[in-house]
Design an enzyme around this catalytic site. Sequence first.
Site, PDB file in Angstrom:
ATOM      1  N   PRO A  86     -16.997  -8.094  10.255  1.00  0.00           N
ATOM      2  CA  PRO A  86     -16.192  -8.134   9.030  1.00  0.00           C
ATOM      3  C   PRO A  86     -15.393  -6.836   8.874  1.00  0.00           C
ATOM      4  CG  PRO A  86     -18.498  -7.689   8.503  1.00  0.00           C
ATOM      5  CD  PRO A  86     -18.444  -7.969   9.974  1.00  0.00           C
ATOM      6  N   SER A 115     -14.754 -10.613   5.795  1.00  0.00           N
ATOM      7  CA  SER A 115     -15.153  -9.628   4.784  1.00  0.00           C
ATOM      8  C   SER A 115     -14.832 -10.133   3.377  1.00  0.00           C
ATOM      9  CB  SER A 115     -14.383  -8.326   5.039  1.00  0.00           C
ATOM     10  OG  SER A 115     -14.440  -7.492   3.908  1.00  0.00           O
ATOM     11  N   TYR A 138     -20.053  -8.365  -0.417  1.00  0.00           N
ATOM     12  CA  TYR A 138     -20.245  -7.193  -1.272  1.00  0.00           C
ATOM     13  C   TYR A 138     -20.351  -7.752  -2.676  1.00  0.00           C
ATOM     14  CZ  TYR A 138     -18.442  -3.760   2.196  1.00  0.00           C
ATOM     15  OH  TYR A 138     -18.248  -2.948   3.272  1.00  0.00           O
ATOM     16  N   THR A 164     -24.055  -6.727   3.370  1.00  0.00           N
ATOM     17  CA  THR A 164     -23.907  -5.346   3.858  1.00  0.00           C
ATOM     18  C   THR A 164     -24.599  -4.395   2.883  1.00  0.00           C
ATOM     19  OG1 THR A 164     -21.844  -5.922   4.935  1.00  0.00           O
ATOM     20  CG2 THR A 164     -22.205  -3.586   4.529  1.00  0.00           C
ATOM     21  N   LYS A 261     -26.831  -6.468   7.090  1.00  0.00           N
ATOM     22  CA  LYS A 261     -26.018  -5.581   7.947  1.00  0.00           C
ATOM     23  C   LYS A 261     -26.066  -4.155   7.414  1.00  0.00           C
ATOM     24  CE  LYS A 261     -21.209  -5.056   9.559  1.00  0.00           C
ATOM     25  NZ  LYS A 261     -20.609  -4.002   8.752  1.00  0.00           N
ATOM     26  N   SER A 283     -26.279  -1.116  12.219  1.00  0.00           N
ATOM     27  CA  SER A 283     -24.877  -0.718  12.004  1.00  0.00           C
ATOM     28  C   SER A 283     -24.816   0.505  11.109  1.00  0.00           C
ATOM     29  CB  SER A 283     -24.127  -1.877  11.322  1.00  0.00           C
ATOM     30  OG  SER A 283     -22.810  -1.492  10.968  1.00  0.00           O
ATOM     31  N   HIS A 285     -21.694   1.087   9.930  1.00  0.00           N
ATOM     32  CA  HIS A 285     -20.378   0.782   9.376  1.00  0.00           C
ATOM     33  C   HIS A 285     -19.268   1.434  10.213  1.00  0.00           C
ATOM     34  CE1 HIS A 285     -19.211  -1.141   5.422  1.00  0.00           C
ATOM     35  NE2 HIS A 285     -18.024  -0.772   5.854  1.00  0.00           N
ATOM     36  N   GLY A 317     -20.872  -0.960  16.497  1.00  0.00           N
ATOM     37  CA  GLY A 317     -20.514   0.461  16.436  1.00  0.00           C
ATOM     38  C   GLY A 317     -20.167   1.005  17.808  1.00  0.00           C
ATOM     39  N   ILE A 319     -18.283  -0.042  20.270  1.00  0.00           N
ATOM     40  CA  ILE A 319     -18.120  -0.870  21.473  1.00  0.00           C
ATOM     41  C   ILE A 319     -16.642  -0.959  21.847  1.00  0.00           C
ATOM     42  CG2 ILE A 319     -18.328  -3.253  22.335  1.00  0.00           C
ATOM     43  CD1 ILE A 319     -21.082  -3.171  20.797  1.00  0.00           C
TER      44      ILE A 319
END
Length: 415
Positions: A86, A115, A138, A164, A261, A283, A285, A317, A319
């Site tokens: 997202p 997202s 969120y 998240t 997440k 993660s 973020h 993260g 990649i």
Amino acid sequence: MPHAAAVAPPRVLNIADLRRAAFRRLPRAVFDYVDGGAEAENTLRSNVSVFDEVLFRPRGAVASPRASLDTVVLGQRFSLPFLLAPVGSTRLVWPRGEVEAAGAAAAAGTGYILSTLAGTSLEEVKAGSDGVCWYQVYLVGGREVASAAIERARRAGYSALVLTVDTAISGLRERDYRNGIAQLVAANPFRKLPYVWQILSRPGWLLSYLGDGGLMRFPNVVLPDGPMGYAAVAAALEQSVVSWADLKWIRELWKGPLVIKGILTAEDAERAVDEGAAAVVVSNHGGRQLDGVFPTLRALPEVAAAVRGRTEVLMDGGIRRGSDIVKALLLGARAVLIGRAYVYGLAAAGGAGVSRAIEILTADLNRTLRLLGCPSLAELQPSMIELPEGFARGRPAPSRAAPAGELVEEAADVH
Ligand SMILES: Cc1cc2nc3c(=O)[nH]c(=O)nc-3n(C[C@H](O)[C@H](O)[C@H](O)COP(=O)(O)O)c2cc1C
């Protein structure tokens, strides 16, 4: 033709090439919104450089055919072991960016996670994709606003909800301050003036942005007076911190799989298992929240060991290559999410750029497996990597940040 090589169009061989292309097309403020991280960007850098610390131990003389990259995540089969993470506001990067990205993911047989802070409505994104879509939540706007979006996501056919938990407040992304993001989205044109040169210097982007209706709103955050505006986002995030107690009402509302997440420790992983998470995403973020936190590859083994197979483990993260994905799978991830890697492609060329990013990582994965002497993902062996001392087994050692300035030099290289 002696000069043929010199005039050949530049080829996009890797994600760094897409990043350079994104840099050329986007205004500085938009490029840095995607590319940047929190504070000194230590975690952003180490998310990427940590992969260099893990070395392969290949098997020779193995004739492997093209490997199957199929993976099952949350009971759904994907053709690839990576999904699209997202990423908020991708509509700023390319017209209806979320629809383009979801379409490219579906065409490649993988999943797309939308997202809450998307610029396109969740119904429109789902209608534009015949693949698997998950919805990331969120609580911006409060519980009622989030409940309405979750209910819409269920009706539209999103098959998992991703909560998240690492965004109690927005991280300090210093590049955004210096580029005047807040001023650029403010209503008062005089506040924008010192920063508009960035926008005017990218006429191609500007035309497509205006053609797409200009500054996006958040159609999945519907407040009493309509979709939330761009300027309100930071304050809204701060006022809507998710807590473990929220899991109860979310579980009542959402009967499908729930993914948590932003998990980085065994303690939080245990808690997520207790709360009935079907999967966790290791993660930080993308280094945009708490700077100085573990690079995710280092946190992954701790989380994988803590959950002991009771829930699925994903990670994201840093990649940027298929070989990074193989390393993450070897350290306990069932699959990974990619963030910037596909957004650079989107920024460079829309859906075609996202497809190119997916193609690059897919080709990397195939090549890496064959060079490792590994016929399929299922046959990856822990002995195919060597870890530096202190890495992985049990609790991760404190991260070794990459030398300061590394990414700055890379950024300079895209000018
Ligand atoms: C520009 C940008 C916006 C993001 N927005 C969100 C978001 O709205 N929700 C969320 O859960 N994560 C968000 N993330 C984090 C990504 O989902 C993912 O964790 C991160 O990008 C992974 O790191 P990578 O970019 O190095 O692959 C965002 C990341 C970026 C780069």
